[in-house]
Motif scaffolding. Structure first.
Motif, short mmCIF file in Angstrom:
data_model
loop_
_atom_site.label_atom_id
_atom_site.label_comp_id
_atom_site.label_asym_id
_atom_site.label_seq_id
_atom_site.Cartn_x
_atom_site.Cartn_y
_atom_site.Cartn_z
N ASP B 57 0.80 -1.23 0.00
CA ASP B 57 0.00 0.00 0.00
C ASP B 57 0.83 1.28 0.00
O ASP B 57 0.30 2.37 -0.20
N GLU B 58 2.12 1.17 0.29
CA GLU B 58 2.95 2.38 0.30
C GLU B 58 3.95 2.36 -0.86
O GLU B 58 4.90 3.15 -0.89
N LEU B 60 4.56 2.44 -5.03
CA LEU B 60 3.99 2.76 -6.33
C LEU B 60 4.95 2.27 -7.40
O LEU B 60 6.09 2.71 -7.48
N ASN B 72 3.72 -4.85 -13.22
CA ASN B 72 2.77 -4.51 -12.15
C ASN B 72 1.42 -5.20 -12.29
O ASN B 72 0.55 -5.03 -11.45
N SER B 77 0.65 -3.91 -5.61
CA SER B 77 0.99 -2.62 -5.02
C SER B 77 0.11 -1.59 -5.71
O SER B 77 -0.68 -1.94 -6.58
N TYR B 78 0.24 -0.33 -5.33
CA TYR B 78 -0.33 0.72 -6.17
C TYR B 78 0.52 0.73 -7.44
O TYR B 78 1.75 0.53 -7.37
N ALA B 79 -0.13 0.95 -8.57
CA ALA B 79 0.65 0.83 -9.79
C ALA B 79 0.08 1.65 -10.93
O ALA B 79 -1.12 1.90 -11.00
N MET B 80 0.97 2.06 -11.80
CA MET B 80 0.52 2.64 -13.06
C MET B 80 1.31 2.03 -14.21
O MET B 80 2.54 2.07 -14.23
N ALA B 94 5.27 11.61 -8.86
CA ALA B 94 4.56 11.00 -7.73
C ALA B 94 5.44 11.09 -6.48
O ALA B 94 4.96 11.34 -5.38
N LEU B 101 6.07 7.86 -0.33
CA LEU B 101 5.87 6.64 -1.12
C LEU B 101 7.21 6.02 -1.50
O LEU B 101 8.20 6.72 -1.69
#
Lengths: 631, 315
Positions: B57-58, B60, B72, B77-80, B94, B101
């Protein structure tokens, strides 16, 4: 000649401080209680090259440049480049402050020129033209005056003092303005030059009767341009991140934001190119910050792919497109409205964006705020379209226009508590891109929030963000993203203040439609046409996507015919209107201009006369009529 | 621990992190070919995260386009998953927006050294506190085997039918010259070293570039499987100071040449622990707030400045 308005033009060379001198003069006129408006003309060059700024001041509201002007202050071009002998390809630059500005000087106008630098013998037929037009000419050796009491560079100050003396203004207001920005010896010498020049000129015998109008404001005014207005709207919506790359005229918005952001806790990034600039704004927005970027046509072209990524990943994004004449490098310092279709449709796939084109400085502030609200509420890129005209023209606006509450709200973002309650997939991933929201908006989480993990991807994706190409999912996601535009249209239609501007008598027979920066000139034209006995009203359109179908349909239904005024040759806005409404092709004709200068009100009046009354097109016209379908 | 982003700094509270936390609950079927080196990057990254003490969660993870870009999809995880070549500008912004992050960017050699080369140069120059993993397989895989920026000179493909006339790019040297403060190369066939290097890279306070050799068994059959490999730190044949720019530069040059002669050299090539990260630089000149900018939007007590108070210059 004591009228209710004065149009003053200061001309010289690029790099000679014409811009800052004119700003001070404009401010001085504003402080006396007049409404002001400026028009800038300058080359894409650092040192030298003809440049002028026109300042229009009146005791009533001024919305555009005027037709022609009353008073020329011609300074020398200290960086003029001329060949030693023979014909110069670009003409004799030295005398351009005079030669380039005579055509538009009104009959009975005043000319002050620096005889220390300019020689009227080199201006063709100067004396004959002066006589024929009843111009009043005051040669002054401004350079020597400045040199004697200060430094040569202060000849602009001497020129302003001469102007003030000739139009019956005293020097006090200029001294106050100088004290705002200068101090010490610099201030003292400038004041000395100012007073001396004013005294010298006051003792001369005047042959003209032009005077500064008198006016008063009910409330405090501020002088700013469209770039300031866009930046201030962004600041008031809580935008604290900007990324950019220099390009004229976009640079103004970028530098204004950069000037303020550090001191208000924000971040400005000058980066390697415009692809990076737009991508940084996306990255910052994805991470939970209100962010913007922007450019002019060429740089905006580079932003096409990131723009599409923002559409697909539903990352809020505000971009500014400050148009200039194209294609390619085009004319970097000249306005044009040729990028409309580029802005609406660039990037692969169906467009899913919002586009606003403010028509005035005041609207630029409002619509910049609206852009951020819509972008963050609906998770969609919004493009604010301005151009070289709106970005650089200064206008007086009541200070109270900006006296509003800030809105830093991040829009459709969940708090950690809300994320816990929100639907998650069996895998544990947050359903970031749900199919079902009726208004199309699926609330988002921000990296760092507990249990809000999702994948944002430029590929078509499932509700969790995973890549997925099944027809059912595809249709559900495209439909939902498209529903956002319907929701935005409804939202905008429900706002108390429409982004569209109506002007003129409601029951008028004829219509003029305009979009973006040409609105002010058209409003003035509408006034004149109605005074001439015509029956005309205007619709200024700012919402270009989603298109305000109801507003425009009602307007077009209410008139017999409509002239669409825009600065490009392919009538892009008229084409958009026909595409969106599917009719009215026989009602809409176009008045087009693409010579690098914005419309003057008289050109709109003339265009209307030609199109509606069958008037003759003058051979010198710099505009073009494109008749309606079937005509 | 952050108030609004409670995932940030969790591990500092003593929470144990399981590498399996980085495996999605329902893992999409991998699109990578059997035997693909990309699996090793995924594995090494999952191994490194518990070591650095960061939770999904922390974190990216921003990727580009290509087989590598799918990283990803298989990493929780958070991802783009962004666009071709643009993972770095997105990732670094970011990090500026929320320095709390853990930001990692990843992409292939075409993505990072070709189409995104300009961003690679500038992100390294700015020394953002982030990690950049380049899946280097010397080929364009997903588009079916075209010559890439790291393909050897003479490489034949449908887009270079007569053999590439270009010398390959020198990724390590380019990173060093551009300003990266941690530069390493590892290989898919070397999982222990890969995990260690990724751990170090993520922990490094600055721009860490890892050129990760990932064999492509489908489109680059002729290429080495990157075995045997030599760890330059372990080998007695190489003696250079990883903190010395000159020596590092020579070692990198040699390593880049050797790869095309069939000798795979891996390890740490340059480490500068003194250079300040971009965030630190910007904070030192007052161009970036001390508190993470992203936090402010969740702080109901925050005071937001108004343009109305900036109007003095316009009066």
């Amino acid at each position: 000649m004591t009228g209710d308005e004065l149009i003053w033009r200061i001309a010289g060379g690029s790099g000679d401080g014409i811009d800052s001198t004119s700003q001070n003069f404009t401010k001085a006129l504003m402080r006396t209680g007049l409404d002001v408006f400026t028009h800038r003309h300058y080359p894409s060059r650092i040192r030298g090259g003809h440049t002028y700024v026109e300042v229009r001041a009146a005791d009533h509201a001024v919305k555009s440049r005027g037709d022609g002007y009353d008073f020329l202050l011609a300074l020398g071009d200290s960086f003029a480049r001329n060949p030693q002998d023979g014909e110069a390809y670009y003409g004799n630059e030295e005398v351009k402050p005079l030669t380039e500005n005579l055509d538009e000087l009104r009959e009975g106008g005043v000319i002050v020129y620096d005889e220390g630098l300019l020689d009227t013998d080199e201006v063709e037929n100067f004396d004959e033209r002066v006589e024929a037009n009843d111009w009043h000419v005051y040669p002054l050796d401004l350079r020597s005056l400045a040199r004697e009491h200060g430094r040569e560079i202060m000849r602009n100050t001497a020129g302003v003092a001469a102007t003030a003396a000739l139009i019956d203004m005293d020097t006090g207001i200029f001294e106050e303005l100088m004290a705002d920005t200068m101090s010490g010896e610099m201030l003292e010498t400038n004041v000395e030059v100012l007073e001396e020049a004013h005294a010298v000129v006051s003792e001369m015998e005047f042959t003209h009767d032009l005077e500064v109008p008198t006016g008063s404001h009910d409330e405090e005014q501020v002088l700013l341009n469209g770039s300031h207005a866009v930046a201030y709207g962004a600041i008031d919506e809580g935008c604290r991140f900007i990324a950019g790359y220099p390009m004229t005229p976009w640079t103004d918005v970028f530098t204004i934001m950069t000037q303020h952001l550090p001191s208000i806790g924000g971040i400005s990034e000058q980066v390697e190119d415009e692809i990076a600039a737009a991508s940084l704004a996306i990255g910052a927005s994805h991470a939970g910050v209100k962010a913007m970027s922007g450019s002019s046509g060429g740089g905006f072209a580079l932003m096409s792919e990131p723009l599409g990524l923002a559409e697909m990943t539903e990352t809020p994004l505000v971009l500014v497109e400050a148009m200039r004449a194209g294609p390619s490098t085009g004319m970097p310092t000249k306005p044009e409205q040729g990028d409309l279709e580029h802005i609406l449709y660039t990037s692969q796939g169906d467009s899913n964006r919002v586009v606003f084109a403010p028509g005035t400085v005041a609207e630029a502030y409002e619509q910049s705020r609206e852009a951020f609200r819509v972008a963050y509420e609906y998770q969609i890129p919004v493009v604010i379209v301005i151009d070289q005209k709106l970005s650089g023209e200064l206008a007086s606006v009541p200070a109270s226009h900006f006296d509003r509450e800030p809105n830093p709200d991040l829009g459709s973002v969940l708090s950690e508590e809300e994320i816990q309650e929100a639907p998650h997939h069996a895998s544990g991933t947050f359903n970031r891109f749900r199919h079902d929201p009726e208004d199309g908006v699926s609330p988002r989480s921000i990296p760092g929030q507990k249990d809000g993990r999702f994948l944002a991807t430029g590929n078509e994706h499932t509700p969790q963000g995973h890549i997925e190409e099944s027809p059912d999912n595809r249709v559900a996601q495209v439909d939902r993203r498209t529903r956002k535009l319907d929701s935005i249209r409804e939202d905008l239609d429900e706002q108390e203040h429409s982004n569209q501007t109506y002007y003129g008598p409601e029951d008028a027979e004829h219509g003029i439609m305009v979009w973006g920066s040409q609105q002010g000139s058209v409003e003035e034209a509408v006034d004149r046409l109605n005074e001439q006995g015509e029956s005309v009203k205007m619709l200024g359109v700012s919402d270009l996507m989603p298109y305000p179908k109801a507003d425009v349909t009602a307007f077009l239904e209410s008139v017999d015919e409509c002239l669409v005024v825009e600065m490009n040759i392919t009538a892009q806005f008229r084409g958009l209107t026909q595409k969106e409404l599917g009719r009215f092709g026989e009602k809409m004709s176009s008045l087009l201009k693409y010579n690098g200068n914005p419309f003057e009100p008289a050109e709109v009046v003339e265009g209307f006369d030609i199109q509606v009354n069958g008037g003759d097109e003058p051979p010198t016209a710099q505009t073009r009529i494109e008749p309606a379908a079937g005509d | 621990m952050s108030k609004s982003f409670s995932a940030i700094g969790q591990a500092e509270q003593g929470e144990e992190i399981d590498r399996e936390a980085f495996t999605p609950g329902i893992e999409p079927q991998a699109t990578w070919c059997p035997g693909c080196g990309d699996f090793s990057v995924l594995k090494a990254l999952k191994g490194a995260m518990p070591e650095v003490g960061r939770t999904p969660d922390e974190t990216l993870l921003v990727t580009g386009i290509g087989c590598s870009g799918k990283l990803n999809s298989y990493f929780e995880s958070y991802a783009m998953h962004s666009i071709h070549g643009r993972s770095l500008p997105i990732a670094r912004a970011a990090k500026l927006a929320n320095p709390g992050l853990e930001v990692i960017a990843a992409g292939g050699d075409g993505d990072g050294y070709g189409i995104g080369g300009n961003h690679f140069m500038h992100t390294a120059r700015e020394n953002h506190d982030m990690t950049y993993i380049v899946f280097d397989n010397e080929i364009f895989g997903l588009t079916k085997g075209q010559t890439s920026p790291t393909s050897p000179k003479g490489h034949e493909s449908k887009t270079q039918p007569h053999g590439s006339a270009k010398d390959p790019i020198r990724p390590l040297s380019l990173a060093l010259t551009s300003g990266a403060s941690y530069v390493a190369r590892t290989a898919a066939v070397n999982p222990r070293q890969a995990t260690e290097i990724l751990t170090e890279a993520i922990e490094h306070d600055g721009f860490a570039h890892v050129d990760f050799l990932t064999q492509c068994p489908t489109w680059n059959k002729d290429a080495k499987q990157y075995v045997p490999y030599t760890d330059v730190q372990d080998s007695e044949d190489f003696d250079f100071d990883v903190h010395d720019r000159q020596e590092a530069a020579e070692m990198m040059h040699e390593t880049e040449d050797k790869l095309y002669e069939g000798e795979v050299l891996t390890g740490r090539f340059y480490i500068d622990e003194d250079r300040r990260s971009y965030g630190e630089e910007k904070r030192s000149t007052g161009e970036m707030p001390e508190e993470p900018l992203a936090e402010r939007y969740f702080d109901e007590e925050a005071d937001w400045e108004r343009s109305y108070d900036l109007l003095d210059a316009h009066k």
